[in-house]
Write an enzyme that holds these catalytic residues in place. Structure first.
Site, PDB file in Angstrom:
ATOM      1  N   ARG A 190     -40.170 -13.888  12.462  1.00 22.26           N
ATOM      2  CA  ARG A 190     -40.409 -13.723  11.036  1.00 22.26           C
ATOM      3  C   ARG A 190     -41.285 -12.765  10.566  1.00 22.26           C
ATOM      4  NH1 ARG A 190     -40.927 -19.002  13.161  1.00 22.26           N
ATOM      5  NH2 ARG A 190     -39.071 -20.743  12.465  1.00 22.26           N
TER       6      ARG A 190
ATOM      7  N   HIS B 265     -34.781 -11.218   6.101  1.00 26.39           N
ATOM      8  CA  HIS B 265     -35.096 -12.178   6.984  1.00 26.39           C
ATOM      9  C   HIS B 265     -33.436 -12.137   7.482  1.00 26.39           C
ATOM     10  CE1 HIS B 265     -36.024 -16.139   8.122  1.00 26.39           C
ATOM     11  NE2 HIS B 265     -34.714 -16.761   7.908  1.00 26.39           N
TER      12      HIS B 265
ATOM     13  N   ARG C  56     -33.584 -11.603  11.136  1.00 26.86           N
ATOM     14  CA  ARG C  56     -33.604 -12.723  12.043  1.00 26.86           C
ATOM     15  C   ARG C  56     -32.389 -13.528  12.322  1.00 26.86           C
ATOM     16  NH1 ARG C  56     -37.282 -16.536  14.125  1.00 26.86           N
ATOM     17  NH2 ARG C  56     -36.956 -18.728  13.802  1.00 26.86           N
TER      18      ARG C  56
ATOM     19  N   HIS D 119     -37.577 -22.306  16.731  1.00 26.09           N
ATOM     20  CA  HIS D 119     -37.000 -23.294  15.797  1.00 26.09           C
ATOM     21  C   HIS D 119     -37.758 -24.672  16.119  1.00 26.09           C
ATOM     22  CE1 HIS D 119     -33.318 -20.662  15.739  1.00 26.09           C
ATOM     23  NE2 HIS D 119     -34.007 -20.290  14.665  1.00 26.09           N
TER      24      HIS D 119
ATOM     25  N   TYR E 227     -25.919 -21.239  15.486  1.00 27.61           N
ATOM     26  CA  TYR E 227     -25.755 -19.985  15.873  1.00 27.61           C
ATOM     27  C   TYR E 227     -24.795 -20.108  17.032  1.00 27.61           C
ATOM     28  CZ  TYR E 227     -29.091 -18.282  12.819  1.00 27.61           C
ATOM     29  OH  TYR E 227     -29.798 -18.246  11.880  1.00 27.61           O
TER      30      TYR E 227
END
Length: 388
Positions: free
Chosen positions: A219, A326, A329, A352, A361
């Site tokens: 991040r 972002h 990421r 996460h 994902y």
């Protein structure tokens, strides 16, 4: 016309209205607060007064009127603004810990910019669903629905606490979907070729940062908080221990832990990212382990605004105008999934807190799905040796 009821006296005035009076336990005569339209209304008032006497709850109507006036004054003095300040000062996480500075800043911004101007001077019990509905709808009209969703969520949380404190009978924030907003854009996941082109289009001092973000998924706050001592070029590892963010107005730098416990982690870099980061650090003369890896012109840690202009120019040059930082990421998550990362590995690598995020994902990677389709096609080929 006058008449005596079972309790007290009734009198019809020349105007046609009715007057009621009775003698209280203190032997003082009391009249109704006003005249009444009908005889039934006057009798109803006398019935209430008689019931109070029977239940030994009676006090002088004058005393009750004074107490009611004080209650109105107290209620009007206890405005939403006063309660909201108490709420934000006492707010903690579900685990009873202090809120992150960035969370407090988000609440503060929602209150100061959107909520207090609309509700600040109102007593809590004068905020109703109709008023909230109209206020929430104005955000969509102004094309600022995302801010409206965030502000509505804060307002709802404050008023829910007020309901729990029994200051209001029911939370007026009952709009279905009021705290959510329609997704205005899909996240972008670059291919390895596109990511390489983006890195080349960035100024040299932001190229390693772009690689770390696009391949390792840090991040922006985690990258900003990275210190030289957190980088191990021998093993190609990044030790994510803190974040650096600018919060409030005017903005102030706040250093703190990552977003969740899982955010404290070690992320291993691909070889080409390790090499690029080593080259970049080699250009920084006299670095100390406590120095930040990436800084602004004043030596302070970067923010998402620091690279904004360069990033917008670079993304436009590769045909990806409109990307946000972002998205790098998101790219890293997708590339890791394409490379065969398991859900557990992806969750650990990206920090996460919710495993469902990592699972997204694994389920939506187009490249992975295309590879699966190709494998199924080979299985269906008569010459592939499949069983019959």
């Amino acid at each position: 016309m006058a008449g005596k009821s079972a309790f007290g006296n009734l009198r019809k005035l020349p105007s046609g209205r009715w007057q009621a009076r009775y003698t209280g336990p203190d032997l003082v005569t009391y009249r109704g607060p006003s005249t009444f339209t009908t005889k039934g209304d006057a009798q109803a008032w006398l019935s209430v007064e008689r019931a109070l006497i029977s239940q030994q709850r009676w006090t002088s109507p004058l005393v009750r009127a004074a107490e009611a006036a004080k209650e109105v004054e107290r209620r009007r003095a206890s405005t939403f603004a006063i309660y909201a300040e108490q709420w934000i000062e006492g707010r903690v996480t579900t685990r009873g810990k202090a809120l992150r500075p960035s969370t407090v800043a988000g609440y503060r911004n929602a209150l100061d910019v959107h909520i207090l101007p609309a509700f600040g001077t109102l007593p809590l019990d004068e905020i109703n669903s109709a008023v909230v509905r109209h206020w929430r709808g104005q955000f969509a009209v102004r094309g600022n629905d995302s801010a409206g969703a965030k502000a509505y969520s804060v307002l709802k949380a404050i008023l829910q606490t007020a309901e729990d404190d029994e200051l209001i009978t029911r939370n007026p924030c009952r709009l279905k979907g009021g705290g959510s907003t329609a997704k205005v854009r899909e996240s972008v996941a670059l291919s390895p070729v596109e990511l390489a082109a983006l890195v080349d289009a960035m100024p040299f001092h932001w190229q390693a940062l772009t690689l770390v973000s696009g391949w390792c998924g840090l991040r922006i706050g985690e990258a900003a908080g990275l210190r030289v001592g957190d980088v191990d070029l021998t093993t190609g590892a990044l030790h994510i221990r803190q974040t650096a963010q600018y919060v409030g107005h005017p903005a102030r730098l706040v250093l703190g832990p990552p977003k969740s416990k899982r955010g404290i982690r070690i992320v291993h870099m691909p070889d080409h990212v390790t090499e690029a980061l080593g080259t970049y650090l080699g250009t920084k003369a006299g670095t100390h382990p406590k120095d930040f890896v990436w800084t602004r012109g004043d030596g302070q840690p970067i923010s998402r605004h620091t690279t904004l202009k360069a990033f917008q120019t670079a993304t436009a040059s590769i045909g990806r105008a409109g990307m946000v930082w972002h998205d790098l990421r998101h790219t890293a998550n997708t590339l890791a999934a394409d490379a065969g990362a398991t859900q557990a590995t992806l969750q650990a690598r990206m920090g996460h807190a919710d495993p469902k995020v990592s699972a997204l994902y694994l389920h939506t990677s187009q490249a992975r799905d295309q590879a699966l389709a190709a494998a199924l096609s080979r299985m269906a080929d008569p010459g592939s040796g499949r069983r019959r």
